[in-house]
Scaffold this active site. Structure first.
Site, PDB file in Angstrom:
ATOM      1  N   SER A  24      -4.083  -4.886  -6.951  1.00 56.06           N
ATOM      2  CA  SER A  24      -4.369  -5.560  -5.676  1.00 56.06           C
ATOM      3  C   SER A  24      -3.899  -7.014  -5.648  1.00 56.06           C
ATOM      4  O   SER A  24      -4.558  -7.883  -5.060  1.00 56.06           O
ATOM      5  CB  SER A  24      -5.855  -5.460  -5.340  1.00 56.06           C
ATOM      6  OG  SER A  24      -6.212  -4.102  -5.127  1.00 56.06           O
ATOM      7  N   GLY A  60      -4.847  -0.566  -5.839  1.00 61.57           N
ATOM      8  CA  GLY A  60      -4.830  -0.029  -4.475  1.00 61.57           C
ATOM      9  C   GLY A  60      -6.156  -0.111  -3.746  1.00 61.57           C
ATOM     10  O   GLY A  60      -6.329   0.515  -2.704  1.00 61.57           O
ATOM     11  N   ASN A 118       6.145  -2.037  -8.001  1.00 57.94           N
ATOM     12  CA  ASN A 118       6.066  -0.587  -8.246  1.00 57.94           C
ATOM     13  C   ASN A 118       5.976   0.092  -6.882  1.00 57.94           C
ATOM     14  O   ASN A 118       4.931   0.088  -6.248  1.00 57.94           O
ATOM     15  CB  ASN A 118       4.826  -0.295  -9.102  1.00 57.94           C
ATOM     16  CG  ASN A 118       4.600   1.194  -9.299  1.00 57.94           C
ATOM     17  OD1 ASN A 118       5.462   2.014  -8.977  1.00 57.94           O
ATOM     18  ND2 ASN A 118       3.443   1.536  -9.834  1.00 57.94           N
ATOM     19  N   TRP A 119       7.080   0.667  -6.464  1.00 57.77           N
ATOM     20  CA  TRP A 119       7.124   1.284  -5.121  1.00 57.77           C
ATOM     21  C   TRP A 119       6.425   2.643  -5.103  1.00 57.77           C
ATOM     22  O   TRP A 119       6.247   3.221  -4.038  1.00 57.77           O
ATOM     23  CB  TRP A 119       8.578   1.438  -4.650  1.00 57.77           C
ATOM     24  CG  TRP A 119       9.310   0.151  -4.414  1.00 57.77           C
ATOM     25  CD1 TRP A 119       8.835  -1.114  -4.639  1.00 57.77           C
ATOM     26  CD2 TRP A 119      10.629  -0.010  -3.896  1.00 57.77           C
ATOM     27  NE1 TRP A 119       9.794  -2.049  -4.308  1.00 57.77           N
ATOM     28  CE2 TRP A 119      10.907  -1.386  -3.843  1.00 57.77           C
ATOM     29  CE3 TRP A 119      11.630   0.878  -3.479  1.00 57.77           C
ATOM     30  CZ2 TRP A 119      12.133  -1.901  -3.374  1.00 57.77           C
ATOM     31  CZ3 TRP A 119      12.853   0.371  -3.026  1.00 57.77           C
ATOM     32  CH2 TRP A 119      13.087  -1.001  -2.969  1.00 57.77           C
ATOM     33  N   LYS A 120       6.104   3.162  -6.257  1.00 60.04           N
ATOM     34  CA  LYS A 120       5.448   4.476  -6.371  1.00 60.04           C
ATOM     35  C   LYS A 120       6.247   5.549  -5.602  1.00 60.04           C
ATOM     36  O   LYS A 120       7.468   5.471  -5.529  1.00 60.04           O
ATOM     37  CB  LYS A 120       3.997   4.388  -5.901  1.00 60.04           C
ATOM     38  CG  LYS A 120       3.230   3.250  -6.573  1.00 60.04           C
ATOM     39  CD  LYS A 120       1.753   3.344  -6.399  1.00 60.04           C
ATOM     40  CE  LYS A 120       1.102   2.100  -6.959  1.00 60.04           C
ATOM     41  NZ  LYS A 120      -0.339   2.210  -7.072  1.00 60.04           N
ATOM     42  N   GLU A 156      -1.882   6.069 -12.910  1.00 60.75           N
ATOM     43  CA  GLU A 156      -1.666   7.273 -12.079  1.00 60.75           C
ATOM     44  C   GLU A 156      -0.979   8.368 -12.884  1.00 60.75           C
ATOM     45  O   GLU A 156      -1.230   9.554 -12.668  1.00 60.75           O
ATOM     46  CB  GLU A 156      -0.891   6.892 -10.807  1.00 60.75           C
ATOM     47  CG  GLU A 156      -1.795   6.111  -9.848  1.00 60.75           C
ATOM     48  CD  GLU A 156      -1.092   5.145  -8.921  1.00 60.75           C
ATOM     49  OE1 GLU A 156       0.138   5.224  -8.767  1.00 60.75           O
ATOM     50  OE2 GLU A 156      -1.802   4.281  -8.358  1.00 60.75           O
ATOM     51  N   GLY A 159       1.822  -3.232  -6.588  1.00 61.92           N
ATOM     52  CA  GLY A 159       2.035  -1.941  -5.942  1.00 61.92           C
ATOM     53  C   GLY A 159       2.228  -2.109  -4.451  1.00 61.92           C
ATOM     54  O   GLY A 159       3.333  -2.396  -3.964  1.00 61.92           O
ATOM     55  N   GLY A 160       1.156  -1.957  -3.687  1.00 57.73           N
ATOM     56  CA  GLY A 160       1.237  -1.954  -2.225  1.00 57.73           C
ATOM     57  C   GLY A 160       2.008  -3.126  -1.636  1.00 57.73           C
ATOM     58  O   GLY A 160       2.846  -2.928  -0.738  1.00 57.73           O
ATOM     59  N   HIS A 162       1.363   4.239 -16.657  1.00 57.67           N
ATOM     60  CA  HIS A 162       0.611   3.802 -15.471  1.00 57.67           C
ATOM     61  C   HIS A 162      -0.625   4.682 -15.335  1.00 57.67           C
ATOM     62  O   HIS A 162      -0.587   5.875 -15.651  1.00 57.67           O
ATOM     63  CB  HIS A 162       1.506   3.911 -14.227  1.00 57.67           C
ATOM     64  CG  HIS A 162       0.902   3.248 -13.030  1.00 57.67           C
ATOM     65  ND1 HIS A 162      -0.087   3.851 -12.282  1.00 57.67           N
ATOM     66  CD2 HIS A 162       1.127   2.042 -12.461  1.00 57.67           C
ATOM     67  CE1 HIS A 162      -0.440   3.031 -11.302  1.00 57.67           C
ATOM     68  NE2 HIS A 162       0.279   1.921 -11.387  1.00 57.67           N
ATOM     69  N   GLU A 169      -3.849  -3.485 -16.027  1.00 52.02           N
ATOM     70  CA  GLU A 169      -4.167  -3.005 -14.689  1.00 52.02           C
ATOM     71  C   GLU A 169      -5.519  -2.293 -14.698  1.00 52.02           C
ATOM     72  O   GLU A 169      -5.584  -1.085 -15.033  1.00 52.02           O
ATOM     73  CB  GLU A 169      -3.100  -2.022 -14.212  1.00 52.02           C
ATOM     74  CG  GLU A 169      -1.717  -2.627 -14.114  1.00 52.02           C
ATOM     75  CD  GLU A 169      -0.880  -1.932 -13.043  1.00 52.02           C
ATOM     76  OE1 GLU A 169      -0.448  -2.598 -12.116  1.00 52.02           O
ATOM     77  OE2 GLU A 169      -0.705  -0.705 -13.146  1.00 52.02           O
TER      78      GLU A 169
HETATM   79  C1  PEP Z   1       0.023  -0.548  -9.332  1.00 54.53           C
HETATM   80  O1  PEP Z   1      -0.095   0.609  -8.968  1.00 54.53           O
HETATM   81  O2  PEP Z   1       0.674  -0.805 -10.352  1.00 54.53           O
HETATM   82  C2  PEP Z   1      -0.630  -1.582  -8.545  1.00 54.53           C
HETATM   83  C3  PEP Z   1      -0.854  -2.709  -9.138  1.00 54.53           C
HETATM   84  O3  PEP Z   1      -0.957  -1.264  -7.243  1.00 54.53           O
HETATM   85  P1  PEP Z   1      -1.611  -2.248  -6.160  1.00 54.53           P
HETATM   86  O4  PEP Z   1      -0.909  -3.591  -6.245  1.00 54.53           O
HETATM   87  O5  PEP Z   1      -1.385  -1.569  -4.856  1.00 54.53           O
HETATM   88  O6  PEP Z   1      -3.053  -2.382  -6.521  1.00 54.53           O
END
Ligand code: PEP
Length: 248
Positions: free
Chosen positions: A208, A169, A8-10, A98, A229-230, A96, A163
């Site tokens: 994470s 994050g 997920n590049w957001k 967010e 994500g990150g 999600h 999640e």
């Molecule tokens: C996400 O936003 O779906 C996510 C899992 O982010 P991160 O891996 O950065 O925690």
């Protein structure tokens, strides 16, 4: 079933950056035994689709990060599922945390978006997860159970991503025992909600995930892959997570 590693590049990536990242991911995808998916910002889906189409190795699927529940109309700034499909996506992330926080998306909104996504030929990844306060209160199963019941149609055939909001994050993850317990809970809920079809739904873990913890998380029972994500913004890290999936 093959595990799915989804990035997920957001809201990250101008055209040149997205092109370079997609090229690096596609170039490293050879020989993986998991499925790879990247979900870039909608503005670069066409570019990423072109890169992936030209790659010599295992295909990398492309997804959107959200879609509107309506097929078209007066919804300024929104995108329909068919628009994502048209641009080259075959998947979409829905619900999600967010989106639930920033755009006040409720389970019934997510449910409507799932129907729209499927109607347009996209496979939905529906995200669920508790906040830290809810976990500290011991309400994580009640929260996730309600999200599943409210978000998934009775004929759901997509993917669920667990999640925990407090792990996204932050660099923090639940214990392996807590991840396994929640995935077992989600599987049982899927079987109740969908019948035997609930056995076929992949349950991703997200929050994470990085190269150093991926192998342990991906080896847990009922973990069908990861939503990243990150770490998905660094091709080497994303591919290292994918290789951990292969070994799980
Ligand atoms: C996400 O936003 O779906 C996510 C899992 O982010 P991160 O891996 O950065 O925690």
């Amino acid at each position: 079933m093959r595990q799915l590693i989804a990035g997920n590049w957001k809201m990250n990536g101008l055209l040149a950056e997205a092109e370079a990242l997609a090229e690096d991911v596609a170039a490293g995808a050879e020989g993986l035994s998991c499925d790879l998916l990247v979900c870039p910002p909608a503005t670069v889906i066409c570019t990423v689709a072109d890169v992936v189409a030209g790659a010599p190795f295992a295909p990398v699927a492309i997804g959107g990060q959200d879609c509107h529940a309506a097929a078209s109309g007066a919804h300024t700034g929104d995108l329909s599922a068919a628009m994502l499909r048209d641009a080259g996506a075959t998947w979409v992330i829905l619900g999600h945390s967010e989106r639930r926080t920033d755009h006040a998306e409720t389970d019934s909104v997510v449910h409507a978006k799932v129907l729209a996504a499927v109607a347009a030929g996209l496979t939905p990844i529906v995200c669920v997860g508790e906040t830290e306060a809810e976990r500290l209160d011991g309400r994580q199963e009640a929260v996730v159970g309600a999200q599943l019941a409210g978000s998934l149609p009775v004929d759901f055939a997509g993917v669920v991503a667990y999640e925990p909001v407090w792990a996204i994050g932050t660099g923090r993850t639940p214990t392996e025992a807590d991840v396994a317990a929640m995935h077992a809970f989600i599987r049982a809920a899927l079987l109740r909600h969908l019948g035997e079809a609930g056995r076929l739904v992949l349950i991703l873990y997200g929050g994470s995930v990085k190269p150093s913890n991926a192998a342990a998380l991906l080896a847990l029972p009922e973990v069908g892959g990861a939503l990243v994500g990150g770490a998905s913004l660094v091709a080497a890290d994303f591919l290292a997570i994918a290789r951990a999936a292969q070994a799980a």
